[in-house]
Design a protein around this motif. Structure first.
Motif, PDB file in Angstrom:
ATOM      1  N   LEU A  68       0.809  -1.217   0.000  1.00 34.07           N
ATOM      2  CA  LEU A  68       0.000   0.000   0.000  1.00 34.07           C
ATOM      3  C   LEU A  68       0.845   1.271   0.000  1.00 34.07           C
ATOM      4  O   LEU A  68       0.370   2.329  -0.390  1.00 34.07           O
ATOM      5  N   GLU A  69       2.100   1.166   0.436  1.00 39.63           N
ATOM      6  CA  GLU A  69       2.976   2.341   0.499  1.00 39.63           C
ATOM      7  C   GLU A  69       3.729   2.563  -0.810  1.00 39.63           C
ATOM      8  O   GLU A  69       3.684   3.646  -1.384  1.00 39.63           O
ATOM      9  N   CYS A  70       4.424   1.539  -1.299  1.00 44.67           N
ATOM     10  CA  CYS A  70       5.284   1.718  -2.473  1.00 44.67           C
ATOM     11  C   CYS A  70       4.713   1.102  -3.745  1.00 44.67           C
ATOM     12  O   CYS A  70       5.186   1.396  -4.843  1.00 44.67           O
ATOM     13  N   GLY A  71       3.723   0.232  -3.610  1.00 48.74           N
ATOM     14  CA  GLY A  71       3.111  -0.390  -4.778  1.00 48.74           C
ATOM     15  C   GLY A  71       3.862  -1.599  -5.309  1.00 48.74           C
ATOM     16  O   GLY A  71       3.430  -2.229  -6.275  1.00 48.74           O
ATOM     17  N   GLU A  72       5.002  -1.944  -4.708  1.00 54.72           N
ATOM     18  CA  GLU A  72       5.793  -3.080  -5.169  1.00 54.72           C
ATOM     19  C   GLU A  72       5.097  -4.392  -4.798  1.00 54.72           C
ATOM     20  O   GLU A  72       4.522  -4.513  -3.721  1.00 54.72           O
ATOM     21  N   PRO A  73       5.176  -5.408  -5.675  1.00 56.92           N
ATOM     22  CA  PRO A  73       4.594  -6.701  -5.327  1.00 56.92           C
ATOM     23  C   PRO A  73       5.444  -7.420  -4.276  1.00 56.92           C
ATOM     24  O   PRO A  73       6.669  -7.305  -4.273  1.00 56.92           O
ATOM     25  N   PHE A  74       4.775  -8.139  -3.358  1.00 58.48           N
ATOM     26  CA  PHE A  74       5.468  -8.908  -2.325  1.00 58.48           C
ATOM     27  C   PHE A  74       4.632 -10.127  -1.969  1.00 58.48           C
ATOM     28  O   PHE A  74       3.447 -10.191  -2.277  1.00 58.48           O
ATOM     29  N   SER A  76       3.553 -12.790   1.263  1.00 58.66           N
ATOM     30  CA  SER A  76       3.524 -12.953   2.705  1.00 58.66           C
ATOM     31  C   SER A  76       2.600 -14.105   3.056  1.00 58.66           C
ATOM     32  O   SER A  76       1.553 -14.269   2.436  1.00 58.66           O
ATOM     33  N   ARG A  77       3.009 -14.888   4.048  1.00 56.57           N
ATOM     34  CA  ARG A  77       2.142 -15.973   4.513  1.00 56.57           C
ATOM     35  C   ARG A  77       1.062 -15.457   5.449  1.00 56.57           C
ATOM     36  O   ARG A  77       0.118 -16.153   5.765  1.00 56.57           O
ATOM     37  N   VAL A  78       1.192 -14.211   5.893  1.00 58.28           N
ATOM     38  CA  VAL A  78       0.190 -13.601   6.763  1.00 58.28           C
ATOM     39  C   VAL A  78      -0.996 -13.192   5.882  1.00 58.28           C
ATOM     40  O   VAL A  78      -0.832 -12.422   4.943  1.00 58.28           O
ATOM     41  N   PRO A  79      -2.197 -13.691   6.160  1.00 50.15           N
ATOM     42  CA  PRO A  79      -3.325 -13.450   5.260  1.00 50.15           C
ATOM     43  C   PRO A  79      -3.741 -11.988   5.114  1.00 50.15           C
ATOM     44  O   PRO A  79      -4.265 -11.600   4.087  1.00 50.15           O
ATOM     45  N   HIS A  80      -3.493 -11.141   6.118  1.00 51.96           N
ATOM     46  CA  HIS A  80      -3.955  -9.755   6.050  1.00 51.96           C
ATOM     47  C   HIS A  80      -2.809  -8.759   5.844  1.00 51.96           C
ATOM     48  O   HIS A  80      -2.994  -7.564   6.056  1.00 51.96           O
ATOM     49  N   ALA A  81      -1.636  -9.225   5.408  1.00 54.49           N
ATOM     50  CA  ALA A  81      -0.483  -8.335   5.213  1.00 54.49           C
ATOM     51  C   ALA A  81      -0.780  -7.325   4.108  1.00 54.49           C
ATOM     52  O   ALA A  81      -1.321  -7.663   3.066  1.00 54.49           O
ATOM     53  N   SER A  82      -0.434  -6.060   4.345  1.00 51.98           N
ATOM     54  CA  SER A  82      -0.681  -4.998   3.365  1.00 51.98           C
ATOM     55  C   SER A  82       0.592  -4.281   2.950  1.00 51.98           C
ATOM     56  O   SER A  82       0.562  -3.480   2.024  1.00 51.98           O
ATOM     57  N   PHE A  83       1.695  -4.536   3.638  1.00 54.87           N
ATOM     58  CA  PHE A  83       2.941  -3.821   3.383  1.00 54.87           C
ATOM     59  C   PHE A  83       4.081  -4.802   3.193  1.00 54.87           C
ATOM     60  O   PHE A  83       4.108  -5.868   3.801  1.00 54.87           O
ATOM     61  N   CYS A  84       5.068  -4.396   2.395  1.00 55.82           N
ATOM     62  CA  CYS A  84       6.198  -5.276   2.119  1.00 55.82           C
ATOM     63  C   CYS A  84       7.215  -5.286   3.260  1.00 55.82           C
ATOM     64  O   CYS A  84       8.016  -6.203   3.360  1.00 55.82           O
ATOM     65  N   CYS A  85       7.206  -4.263   4.121  1.00 56.32           N
ATOM     66  CA  CYS A  85       8.152  -4.216   5.245  1.00 56.32           C
ATOM     67  C   CYS A  85       7.576  -3.354   6.375  1.00 56.32           C
ATOM     68  O   CYS A  85       6.615  -2.609   6.176  1.00 56.32           O
ATOM     69  N   GLY A  87       8.935  -0.757   7.796  1.00 56.65           N
ATOM     70  CA  GLY A  87       9.161   0.667   7.544  1.00 56.65           C
ATOM     71  C   GLY A  87       8.022   1.288   6.757  1.00 56.65           C
ATOM     72  O   GLY A  87       7.571   2.399   7.059  1.00 56.65           O
ATOM     73  N   HIS A  88       7.544   0.586   5.738  1.00 56.52           N
ATOM     74  CA  HIS A  88       6.445   1.114   4.932  1.00 56.52           C
ATOM     75  C   HIS A  88       5.146   1.141   5.727  1.00 56.52           C
ATOM     76  O   HIS A  88       4.331   2.048   5.559  1.00 56.52           O
ATOM     77  N   SER A  89       4.954   0.168   6.598  1.00 53.44           N
ATOM     78  CA  SER A  89       3.765   0.162   7.444  1.00 53.44           C
ATOM     79  C   SER A  89       3.761   1.380   8.358  1.00 53.44           C
ATOM     80  O   SER A  89       2.743   2.074   8.486  1.00 53.44           O
ATOM     81  N   GLY A  90       4.905   1.660   8.991  1.00 56.61           N
ATOM     82  CA  GLY A  90       5.006   2.808   9.892  1.00 56.61           C
ATOM     83  C   GLY A  90       4.822   4.131   9.172  1.00 56.61           C
ATOM     84  O   GLY A  90       4.133   5.032   9.657  1.00 56.61           O
ATOM     85  N   ARG A  91       5.421   4.269   7.983  1.00 54.55           N
ATOM     86  CA  ARG A  91       5.310   5.512   7.207  1.00 54.55           C
ATOM     87  C   ARG A  91       3.856   5.762   6.798  1.00 54.55           C
ATOM     88  O   ARG A  91       3.337   6.866   6.919  1.00 54.55           O
ATOM     89  N   TYR A  92       3.188   4.699   6.326  1.00 50.01           N
ATOM     90  CA  TYR A  92       1.789   4.811   5.892  1.00 50.01           C
ATOM     91  C   TYR A  92       0.895   5.181   7.075  1.00 50.01           C
ATOM     92  O   TYR A  92       0.040   6.065   6.982  1.00 50.01           O
ATOM     93  N   THR A  93       1.102   4.530   8.217  1.00 50.65           N
ATOM     94  CA  THR A  93       0.292   4.789   9.416  1.00 50.65           C
ATOM     95  C   THR A  93       0.501   6.210   9.911  1.00 50.65           C
ATOM     96  O   THR A  93      -0.460   6.896  10.276  1.00 50.65           O
ATOM     97  N   LYS A  94       1.758   6.698   9.906  1.00 47.58           N
ATOM     98  CA  LYS A  94       2.054   8.054  10.360  1.00 47.58           C
ATOM     99  C   LYS A  94       1.368   9.079   9.460  1.00 47.58           C
ATOM    100  O   LYS A  94       0.768  10.045   9.936  1.00 47.58           O
TER     101      LYS A  94
END
Length: 120
Positions: A68-74, A76-85, A87-94
Motif C-alpha cells: 500500500l505504500e510503495c506499490g511493489e509486489p510482495f 507474505s504468509r500472513v493473510p492480512h499483510a498490506s505492506f512489504c516491510c 518501515g512502509h507500514s510505519g510511514r503509511y500509518t504516520k
C-alpha cells in the motif's frame, strides 16, 4: 490365518498392534521429490522433507500482493499483510494519523482565543 474374535478387531495380537503403530509411511517431498518418512497428523499431513523445503513450499503458496505504500509486489504468509516491510507500514500509518489530525483541526474551527479577540 487371522480370524477376529470380535467385530472391530484389526490385529491378531498386541505385538502386531505395536508393529502397526511403529510403521511410518514413506512420502515424496512436494518441493525436491526426495522420499521421507511422513509423520502424519490428523490436522496437517507432512508435505516436505526438511525445514528448507518447507520454507520454499510455503513461500510458493503465498499469494502476491501490492504494498500500500510503495506499490511493489510482495509475498507474505500472513493473510492480512498490506505492506512489504515494517518501515512502509510505519510511514503509511504516520501519514494517515497526521492527515486525520489535520482534518480534525479544520472541523474544530479557529482557536478560542481568536474568537475572543474578534468579539472585542
Amino acid at each position: 490365518m487371522f480370524q477376529p474374535t470380535h467385530l472391530d478387531q484389526k490385529h491378531c495380537s498386541t505385538d502386531c498392534f505395536a508393529a502397526s503403530r511403529v510403521t511410518v509411511p514413506m512420502k515424496d517431498c512436494e518441493v525436491c521429490g526426495d522420499p521421507f518418512k511422513a509423520i502424519n497428523q490428523a490436522s496437517r499431513p507432512s508435505r516436505w522433507c526438511s525445514p528448507a523445503c518447507s520454507d520454499t513450499g510455503r513461500k510458493a503458496e503465498a499469494p502476491w500482493r501490492a504494498c500500500l505504500e510503495c506499490g511493489e509486489p510482495f509475498q507474505s504468509r500472513v493473510p492480512h499483510a498490506s505492506f512489504c516491510c515494517k518501515g512502509h507500514s510505519g510511514r503509511y500509518t504516520k501519514r494517515a494519523r497526521d492527515k486525520a489530525k489535520r482534518e480534525a483541526k479544520k472541523e474544530a474551527g479557529p482557536p478560542i482565543q481568536k474568537l475572543f479577540d474578534e468579539a472585542a
